[in-house]
Design an enzyme around this catalytic site. Structure first.
Site, mmCIF file in Angstrom:
data_model
loop_
_atom_site.group_PDB
_atom_site.id
_atom_site.type_symbol
_atom_site.label_atom_id
_atom_site.label_comp_id
_atom_site.label_asym_id
_atom_site.label_seq_id
_atom_site.Cartn_x
_atom_site.Cartn_y
_atom_site.Cartn_z
ATOM 1 N N CYS A 231 -4.564 -6.399 4.457
ATOM 2 C CA CYS A 231 -3.347 -7.217 4.544
ATOM 3 C C CYS A 231 -2.623 -6.785 5.820
ATOM 4 C CB CYS A 231 -2.499 -7.069 3.278
ATOM 5 S SG CYS A 231 -2.045 -5.364 2.868
ATOM 6 N N GLN A 232 -1.367 -6.368 5.713
ATOM 7 C CA GLN A 232 -0.650 -5.852 6.880
ATOM 8 C C GLN A 232 -0.785 -4.336 6.980
ATOM 9 O OE1 GLN A 232 0.901 -7.594 9.271
ATOM 10 N NE2 GLN A 232 1.873 -5.893 10.373
ATOM 11 N N THR A 233 -0.702 -3.652 5.812
ATOM 12 C CA THR A 233 -0.755 -2.184 5.795
ATOM 13 C C THR A 233 -1.649 -1.652 4.677
ATOM 14 O OG1 THR A 233 1.206 -2.076 4.359
ATOM 15 C CG2 THR A 233 1.588 -1.969 6.753
ATOM 16 N N HIS A 234 -2.495 -2.482 4.111
ATOM 17 C CA HIS A 234 -3.342 -2.146 2.954
ATOM 18 C C HIS A 234 -2.503 -1.704 1.750
ATOM 19 C CE1 HIS A 234 -6.907 -1.585 0.726
ATOM 20 N NE2 HIS A 234 -6.976 -0.277 0.801
ATOM 21 N N HIS A 235 -1.454 -2.488 1.497
ATOM 22 C CA HIS A 235 -0.679 -2.373 0.257
ATOM 23 C C HIS A 235 -1.044 -3.551 -0.644
ATOM 24 C CE1 HIS A 235 3.324 -4.066 -1.424
ATOM 25 N NE2 HIS A 235 2.657 -3.508 -2.403
ATOM 26 N N ARG A 236 -0.811 -4.783 -0.161
ATOM 27 C CA ARG A 236 -1.190 -5.955 -0.945
ATOM 28 C C ARG A 236 -2.692 -5.969 -1.210
ATOM 29 N NH1 ARG A 236 1.738 -10.339 2.903
ATOM 30 N NH2 ARG A 236 1.261 -8.708 4.431
ATOM 31 N N SER A 237 -3.466 -5.552 -0.226
ATOM 32 C CA SER A 237 -4.922 -5.527 -0.408
ATOM 33 C C SER A 237 -5.367 -4.350 -1.258
ATOM 34 C CB SER A 237 -5.639 -5.524 0.946
ATOM 35 O OG SER A 237 -5.166 -4.496 1.792
#
Length: 274
Positions: A231-237
């Site tokens: 995602c943007q920072t591998h939080h949502r992903s």
């Protein structure tokens, strides 16, 4: 507790194991949510401690010394079974479980629906902060099949046996919104937003897994390929990585550099939707 719990655990099943001595329940909800109600015995964790926080890629893993200190503080042992949950549908819980997987700790579960799923079942809650029993946990060799770096993505994003799963919003994917110097997506990436997996009418539990599997397959995201999600920072992903694990994908990896790294790098190719 049995020696193993399911990767996706329902609230009622977790409730039957709350007294297990080798169980560690980690709550990644907002502070105020944890103080209002949490699963009895759950230890609160500030999710920011799962990120290195350094620019231009704040989502990278902290170093081993930092992670060893964190998991020692939480009382993790090699025999501990971790159950993670949050209040947002699984992003931060997934990020924690991905971190555990990356450092070789494979004993973990995700509480379906998080605190919302728990409360909907009218199960007992606590408002008292649970203090961890610190230990001495040393991070060992990392699992190379859990995480990829910028060089790996650059080398493989055009590989037909690899699919890049972009979990950001449609606007970010299309290049209409940008949180980096470049807007758009990795060329050839498939888009399936992380929130699409959540059932907003059922306390943010995961939707029917067979339906999700079909939707992903329609976009080329299938378990017979190496799937790299970001995602943007591998939080949502964190959630989409976890979803791939739940669906039985044999090679699902997180890209912690994510768009913050890719979109700010001078030599990365970018594509925009028409």
């Amino acid at each position: 507790m049995t020696s193993e719990l399911p990767l996706l655990i329902e609230p009622a099943e977790l409730a039957d194991h709350l007294d297990a001595p080798d169980l560690l329940i980690i709550d990644l909800c907002k502070d105020q949510v944890y103080d209002q109600a949490h699963v009895p015995g759950a230890i609160h964790l500030d999710h920011q401690r799962l990120l290195a926080g350094t620019q231009p890629a704040p989502g990278l893993l902290p170093d081993d010394e930092t992670l060893s200190a964190l998991f020692s503080e939480l009382g993790l042992t090699p025999d501990t079974w971790v159950v993670a949950y949050d209040d947002e549908g699984g992003g931060w819980a997934g990020r924690l479980l991905w971190t555990l997987d990356a450092i070789g700790h494979k004993r973990y579960s995700y509480l379906n629906g998080g605190i919302h799923g728990w409360l909907a079942e009218d199960l007992s809650t606590s408002t008292e902060r649970t203090e961890a029993e610190p230990g001495d946990y040393q991070v060992g060799e990392h699992d190379p099949r859990t995480s990829v770096d910028l060089d790996h993505v650059l080398a493989h994003y055009q590989d037909p046996s690899v699919v890049i799963w972009d979990a950001r919003s449609e606007e970010e994917f299309a290049g209409v919104r940008a949180f980096a110097q470049k807007a758009g997506h990795i060329p050839g990436a498939a888009h399936y937003e992380w929130t699409d997996a959540m059932d907003k009418t059922n306390n943010l539990r995961l939707r029917d897994l067979d339906e999700i599997r079909r939707e992903l397959a329609d976009r080329g995201i299938q378990g017979d390929k190496q799937v790299i999600t970001h995602c943007q920072t591998h939080h949502r992903s964190g959630l989409t990585w976890l979803l791939g694990k739940i669906l039985g994908f044999q090679d699902i990896r997180g890209y912690p550099g994510s768009w913050a790294e890719w979109g700010n790098h001078p030599d990365t190719p970018v594509e925009k939707s028409e």
